[in-house]
Design a protein around this motif. Structure first.
Motif, PDB file in Angstrom:
ATOM      1  N   LEU A   1     -12.542   5.634 -59.862  1.00  0.00           N
ATOM      2  CA  LEU A   1     -12.488   6.327 -61.216  1.00  0.00           C
ATOM      3  C   LEU A   1     -13.389   6.993 -62.134  1.00  0.00           C
ATOM      4  CD1 LEU A   1     -10.055   3.923 -62.422  1.00  0.00           C
ATOM      5  CD2 LEU A   1      -9.358   6.081 -61.194  1.00  0.00           C
ATOM      6  N   ILE A   2     -15.151   6.104 -60.962  1.00  0.00           N
ATOM      7  CA  ILE A   2     -16.572   6.469 -62.044  1.00  0.00           C
ATOM      8  C   ILE A   2     -16.323   8.375 -61.178  1.00  0.00           C
ATOM      9  CG2 ILE A   2     -18.865   6.045 -61.719  1.00  0.00           C
ATOM     10  CD1 ILE A   2     -17.828   2.915 -61.960  1.00  0.00           C
TER      11      ILE A   2
ATOM     12  N   LEU B   1     -14.253  10.207 -60.892  1.00  0.00           N
ATOM     13  CA  LEU B   1     -13.408  10.908 -61.320  1.00  0.00           C
ATOM     14  C   LEU B   1     -14.236  11.574 -62.499  1.00  0.00           C
ATOM     15  CD1 LEU B   1      -9.497  10.318 -60.208  1.00  0.00           C
ATOM     16  CD2 LEU B   1     -10.652  12.551 -60.276  1.00  0.00           C
ATOM     17  N   ALA B   2     -14.675  10.504 -63.120  1.00  0.00           N
ATOM     18  CA  ALA B   2     -15.107  10.929 -64.239  1.00  0.00           C
ATOM     19  C   ALA B   2     -15.872  11.563 -64.237  1.00  0.00           C
ATOM     20  CB  ALA B   2     -15.311   9.919 -65.520  1.00  0.00           C
ATOM     21  N   ALA B   3     -16.690  11.403 -63.400  1.00  0.00           N
ATOM     22  CA  ALA B   3     -18.369  12.173 -63.224  1.00  0.00           C
ATOM     23  C   ALA B   3     -17.499  13.529 -62.935  1.00  0.00           C
ATOM     24  CB  ALA B   3     -19.204  11.756 -61.955  1.00  0.00           C
TER      25      ALA B   3
ATOM     26  N   THR C   1     -21.283  20.627 -56.313  1.00  0.00           N
ATOM     27  CA  THR C   1     -20.595  19.339 -56.177  1.00  0.00           C
ATOM     28  C   THR C   1     -21.309  17.473 -56.392  1.00  0.00           C
ATOM     29  OG1 THR C   1     -18.489  20.246 -55.435  1.00  0.00           O
ATOM     30  CG2 THR C   1     -18.347  17.514 -56.301  1.00  0.00           C
TER      31      THR C   1
ATOM     32  N   THR D   1      -9.221  22.151 -67.130  1.00  0.00           N
ATOM     33  CA  THR D   1     -10.442  22.372 -66.171  1.00  0.00           C
ATOM     34  C   THR D   1     -11.215  23.049 -65.006  1.00  0.00           C
ATOM     35  OG1 THR D   1     -10.852  20.104 -67.528  1.00  0.00           O
ATOM     36  CG2 THR D   1     -12.954  20.907 -65.775  1.00  0.00           C
ATOM     37  N   ARG D   2     -11.478  23.879 -64.746  1.00  0.00           N
ATOM     38  CA  ARG D   2     -11.661  24.370 -63.283  1.00  0.00           C
ATOM     39  C   ARG D   2     -12.857  23.740 -62.947  1.00  0.00           C
ATOM     40  NH1 ARG D   2     -12.830  27.049 -59.074  1.00  0.00           N
ATOM     41  NH2 ARG D   2     -13.570  29.022 -58.983  1.00  0.00           N
ATOM     42  N   THR D   3     -11.662  23.381 -61.563  1.00  0.00           N
ATOM     43  CA  THR D   3     -12.462  22.589 -60.976  1.00  0.00           C
ATOM     44  C   THR D   3     -12.876  23.566 -59.087  1.00  0.00           C
ATOM     45  OG1 THR D   3     -10.294  21.778 -59.498  1.00  0.00           O
ATOM     46  CG2 THR D   3     -10.858  20.604 -61.196  1.00  0.00           C
TER      47      THR D   3
ATOM     48  N   SER E   1     -20.245   1.559 -66.678  1.00  0.00           N
ATOM     49  CA  SER E   1     -21.121   1.813 -65.880  1.00  0.00           C
ATOM     50  C   SER E   1     -21.710   3.485 -65.528  1.00  0.00           C
ATOM     51  CB  SER E   1     -19.911   2.059 -64.230  1.00  0.00           C
ATOM     52  OG  SER E   1     -19.063   1.622 -64.540  1.00  0.00           O
ATOM     53  N   LEU E   2     -21.151   4.130 -66.554  1.00  0.00           N
ATOM     54  CA  LEU E   2     -21.748   5.882 -66.522  1.00  0.00           C
ATOM     55  C   LEU E   2     -23.136   5.899 -66.978  1.00  0.00           C
ATOM     56  CD1 LEU E   2     -19.251   8.347 -66.697  1.00  0.00           C
ATOM     57  CD2 LEU E   2     -20.834   7.634 -65.215  1.00  0.00           C
TER      58      LEU E   2
ATOM     59  N   PHE F   1      -7.752  13.780 -68.164  1.00  0.00           N
ATOM     60  CA  PHE F   1      -8.203  14.464 -67.389  1.00  0.00           C
ATOM     61  C   PHE F   1      -7.079  15.491 -68.254  1.00  0.00           C
ATOM     62  CE2 PHE F   1      -8.353  11.294 -65.224  1.00  0.00           C
ATOM     63  CZ  PHE F   1      -9.057  11.592 -64.175  1.00  0.00           C
TER      64      PHE F   1
ATOM     65  N   GLN G   1     -15.077  15.352 -64.082  1.00  0.00           N
ATOM     66  CA  GLN G   1     -14.573  16.321 -65.185  1.00  0.00           C
ATOM     67  C   GLN G   1     -15.407  16.735 -65.387  1.00  0.00           C
ATOM     68  OE1 GLN G   1     -11.274  15.975 -65.916  1.00  0.00           O
ATOM     69  NE2 GLN G   1     -11.030  15.873 -63.588  1.00  0.00           N
ATOM     70  N   ASN G   2     -16.677  15.748 -65.378  1.00  0.00           N
ATOM     71  CA  ASN G   2     -17.443  16.719 -66.583  1.00  0.00           C
ATOM     72  C   ASN G   2     -18.527  17.506 -65.904  1.00  0.00           C
ATOM     73  OD1 ASN G   2     -16.816  14.698 -68.213  1.00  0.00           O
ATOM     74  ND2 ASN G   2     -18.622  12.966 -68.020  1.00  0.00           N
ATOM     75  N   ILE G   3     -18.436  17.904 -64.748  1.00  0.00           N
ATOM     76  CA  ILE G   3     -18.665  19.619 -63.900  1.00  0.00           C
ATOM     77  C   ILE G   3     -17.844  20.801 -64.683  1.00  0.00           C
ATOM     78  CG2 ILE G   3     -19.036  20.415 -61.877  1.00  0.00           C
ATOM     79  CD1 ILE G   3     -18.900  18.090 -60.339  1.00  0.00           C
TER      80      ILE G   3
ATOM     81  N   GLY H   1     -16.858  23.768 -65.889  1.00  0.00           N
ATOM     82  CA  GLY H   1     -16.220  24.866 -64.349  1.00  0.00           C
ATOM     83  C   GLY H   1     -17.120  26.039 -64.022  1.00  0.00           C
TER      84      GLY H   1
ATOM     85  N   MET I   1     -12.067   9.443 -72.267  1.00  0.00           N
ATOM     86  CA  MET I   1     -13.043  11.037 -71.796  1.00  0.00           C
ATOM     87  C   MET I   1     -13.243  10.763 -70.974  1.00  0.00           C
ATOM     88  SD  MET I   1     -16.256   8.243 -71.345  1.00  0.00           S
ATOM     89  CE  MET I   1     -16.720   9.862 -69.818  1.00  0.00           C
ATOM     90  N   ALA I   2     -12.079   9.866 -69.959  1.00  0.00           N
ATOM     91  CA  ALA I   2     -11.660  10.112 -68.598  1.00  0.00           C
ATOM     92  C   ALA I   2     -10.479  10.622 -68.423  1.00  0.00           C
ATOM     93  CB  ALA I   2     -11.842   8.439 -67.779  1.00  0.00           C
TER      94      ALA I   2
ATOM     95  N   LEU J   1      -8.235  13.941 -54.873  1.00  0.00           N
ATOM     96  CA  LEU J   1      -7.395  13.644 -56.640  1.00  0.00           C
ATOM     97  C   LEU J   1      -7.588  14.993 -57.291  1.00  0.00           C
ATOM     98  CD1 LEU J   1      -6.983   9.674 -57.146  1.00  0.00           C
ATOM     99  CD2 LEU J   1      -6.061  11.571 -55.910  1.00  0.00           C
ATOM    100  N   ASN J   2      -9.497  14.731 -58.279  1.00  0.00           N
ATOM    101  CA  ASN J   2      -9.395  15.998 -59.184  1.00  0.00           C
ATOM    102  C   ASN J   2      -8.798  17.296 -59.168  1.00  0.00           C
ATOM    103  OD1 ASN J   2     -10.985  16.180 -61.565  1.00  0.00           O
ATOM    104  ND2 ASN J   2     -12.501  17.433 -59.785  1.00  0.00           N
ATOM    105  N   GLU J   3      -8.724  17.850 -57.702  1.00  0.00           N
ATOM    106  CA  GLU J   3      -8.302  19.242 -57.082  1.00  0.00           C
ATOM    107  C   GLU J   3      -6.733  18.965 -57.739  1.00  0.00           C
ATOM    108  OE1 GLU J   3      -9.813  21.718 -56.884  1.00  0.00           O
ATOM    109  OE2 GLU J   3     -11.255  20.413 -56.803  1.00  0.00           O
TER     110      GLU J   3
ATOM    111  N   LEU K   1     -14.234   1.145 -67.838  1.00  0.00           N
ATOM    112  CA  LEU K   1     -14.671   1.243 -66.379  1.00  0.00           C
ATOM    113  C   LEU K   1     -15.923   2.409 -66.521  1.00  0.00           C
ATOM    114  CD1 LEU K   1     -14.188  -0.203 -63.221  1.00  0.00           C
ATOM    115  CD2 LEU K   1     -13.057   2.308 -63.483  1.00  0.00           C
ATOM    116  N   THR K   2     -15.746   3.456 -66.747  1.00  0.00           N
ATOM    117  CA  THR K   2     -16.167   4.788 -67.244  1.00  0.00           C
ATOM    118  C   THR K   2     -17.276   4.732 -67.971  1.00  0.00           C
ATOM    119  OG1 THR K   2     -14.897   5.607 -68.326  1.00  0.00           O
ATOM    120  CG2 THR K   2     -15.084   6.106 -66.141  1.00  0.00           C
TER     121      THR K   2
END
Lengths: 318, 296
Positions: free
Chosen positions: A201-202, A204-206, A233, B8-10, B293-294, B4, A208-210, A212, B1-2, A122-124, B289-290
């Motif tokens: 979802l957790i 996904l949020a993580a 990753t 962002t580079r993935t 738990s984070l 998108f 997002q924080n990587i 680039g 924060m969540a 999903l992140n891609e 949620l994020t």
């Protein structure tokens, strides 16, 4: 809107304790002021303290005490380790542990890997993100009874949707919940569908924080897709991954609801009897609360050992 | 924060995706994902909603039908009356919002005291509350049940009473932890200013701390409601009276002897409230949620 309820209730609980302002700082010694402050603070704490005391701390102690006692017709006697013996010699004791361990293992293979892979996928994607996120989380909001009974219909060997799909693509069908070989894993699959949304979802949020740049650097080094996942990753999300692993193990070791709803608890030939289901049986079918307490104590011990070992390992690897 | 941000580079760079082959692969993957995910996550809900309209034979018909041949909305009506869904739903709402109320009052007050008033032994109290997070819930079911049967000191039996569901939810170390951490981040200066203005602790909590804490209160509230809605074992034990059961237990215990299409209609009805809550508060739930738990 929810916040409005707070002071109404609290002010009723502490009548006349309001004006503590500057006047009180001028009057009285530091000692009595501190005492006053403490009384006030514990006034705020008293509700939570009582609830913790009654429903958390006291039961913890009681569980321990109960496991050495036996209560018959209202008379409680100390019996030493007899409850431990009874439970240990229960023919299903090891079956229950085996099933619980298997359930956790399946849940790790399926329920831990799938959400992570889905999150990466999903992140891609650059489109329809909000829609996909909502989709994945939707089943989490179903009441357990709806999710579990729904899958019970899908699993039905006669008219269930799953066997129908398998037949349509010329694959062998399965007995699903009706066979001792597949019952447990069928429950795990359904449970994963129901709960994977939160983990996804957790993750996904993580993801997002990587930063680039890390991926860019990997690109320059000529890393392929799998290498990038493995070297960027995974290490970057390690903290979240390991936390989720711990939570997942602790949660799946306590499985009850899904085996109860889908497989009637025991399942075919006791293939889904978990430890918590056994606790339930001891308490509410055999009328043996003490045996149930012993089982609970065992489970607690295993889980605490696991978390202890786990924290130690993850600390050492830092 | 969540949120998108598309920039962002993935794993795969946007540049690679916008070039010839990358473009084709991307759009293929995207459409496959859209179709598969819709089937997997909405499919079952669709099946549930439509099967509620089918007649008894069609529900178990092989192969399954995509649309009901003849719609029978009466199934929903039968489910509603025969399974007393109004009563069950009302019970669930009552339990959920009662639990929410007590958690907000007691946990907020406790977290505030531990964070801002800092009484003697406060750290020990906090530690004792956090230790309960180590003890898995299912383990304590039996002694908790016995406590509810005969509450120590007071000797009241809470079985079949909403208190049996409401009060244990207050003993939630995670709530206290979340709230306390949030309150800790509120600057001391503000508290001092309130004190100089003559505000007592209660007044400060109400007019300074709570207005600043809306996001965290939202998170705690949503999870309080959803947790009660999803709980199964505990309400099954403490609310044996069928007229007092929440929807999960009620449907399960009344499901025997009910025709399948009616039961499925009942399941569909039972799913509506939480799905609605989710669609309405989607943003809060996801960020909560994020956040929860984070940082936990």
């Amino acid at each position: 809107m929810a916040a409005t309820t707070v002071p109404e209730k609290t002010s009723r609980r502490h009548p006349g304790r309001r004006p503590a302002g500057p006047r009180s700082t001028a009057a009285g010694s530091g000692m009595s002021r501190r005492l006053r402050g403490n009384i006030q603070a514990y006034g705020f704490l008293v509700g939570a303290l009582l609830c913790f005391g009654f429903f958390s701390w006291y039961p913890m102690v009681r569980e321990f005490v109960m496991s050495f006692q036996r209560t018959r017709r209202g008379v409680t006697t100390w019996v030493g380790l007899r409850n431990f013996k009874t439970v240990y010699h229960d023919p299903y004791f090891w079956t229950a542990w085996r099933n619980t361990a298997l359930f956790t293992l399946y849940a790790l293979v399926i329920g831990f890997a799938v959400p992570f892979l889905v999150a990466i996928l999903l992140n891609e994607l650059r489109h329809a993100r909000a829609y996909l996120r909502v989709l994945v989380y939707l089943p989490v909001m179903l009441p357990p009874v709806a999710g579990a009974l729904l899958f019970k219909y899908f699993y039905d060997p006669e008219y269930g949707l799953f066997n129908h799909i398998l037949k349509a693509v010329h694959l062998p069908t399965s007995q699903w919940l009706d066979s001792p070989h597949t019952a447990l894993i069928s429950v795990v699959i359904a449970a994963t569908w129901m709960s994977m949304g939160s983990a996804t979802l957790i993750y996904l949020a993580a993801l997002q924080n990587i930063p680039g740049e890390l991926y860019e650097a990997a690109d320059l080094d000529g890393a392929g897709l799998l290498r990038k996942i493995w070297h960027v990753t995974v290490p970057q999300t390690r903290l979240v991954l390991s936390l989720m692993l711990l939570l997942q193990v602790v949660a799946t070791m306590q499985e009850f609801t899904n085996v109860f709803l889908m497989a009637g608890g025991n399942g075919p030939q006791n293939s889904t009897t978990t430890v918590v289901y056994m606790i339930y049986q001891y308490g509410y079918h055999y009328d043996n609360f003490n045996g149930a307490a012993v089982l609970g104590l065992f489970l607690m011990l295993v889980l605490i050992c696991f978390s202890g070992l786990y924290t130690r390992l993850s600390r050492n690897s830092d | 924060m969540a949120e998108f941000t598309p920039q962002t580079r993935t794993l795969i760079s946007s540049a690679a995706l916008s070039r010839g082959r990358g473009k084709v692969v991307y759009w293929t993957v995207l459409s496959v994902v859209l179709v598969v995910f819709t089937l997997v996550f909405i499919g079952p809900l669709y099946w549930m909603a439509t099967s509620g309209f089918k007649d008894v034979h069609e529900v178990v018909h092989n192969p399954p039908t995509l649309f009901p041949h003849h719609a029978h909305p009466a199934n929903y009506k039968t489910a509603w009356t025969q399974l007393q869904l109004a009563k069950l739903l009302w019970n669930t709402v009552y339990y959920a919002f009662g639990a929410l109320f007590f958690q907000l009052v007691f946990d907020v007050a406790a977290a505030y005291a531990l964070s801002k008033l800092r009484p003697v032994l406060g750290n020990i109290v906090l530690g004792a509350m956090l230790i309960t997070l180590m003890i898995p819930a299912a383990v304590l079911v039996v002694p908790q049940y016995m406590t509810v049967l005969d509450l120590p000191l007071l000797h009241v039996n809470l079985i079949n009473h909403p208190w049996a569901i409401w009060l244990p939810t207050v003993a939630n170390g995670f709530n206290i932890f979340l709230l306390k951490r949030f309150f800790d981040s509120i600057p001391e200066d503000l508290m001092a200013a309130a004190a100089i203005d003559g505000a007592g602790p209660l007044r400060t909590l109400w007019s300074v701390v709570l207005p600043m804490s809306r996001p965290i209160l939202g998170v705690v509230s949503i999870f309080a409601v959803v947790n009660v809605w999803k709980d199964f074992l505990w309400p099954m034990l403490v609310e044996p009276d069928p007229t007092k059961q929440p929807i999960n237990i009620g449907i399960q215990s009344l499901s025997q002897g009910v025709p399948e299409n009616v039961l499925i209609a009942a399941l569909a009805i039972s799913a509506v409230p939480t799905l609605l809550i989710f669609l309405l508060f989607q943003r809060n739930i996801m960020s909560g949620l994020t956040a929860g738990s984070l940082k936990g």
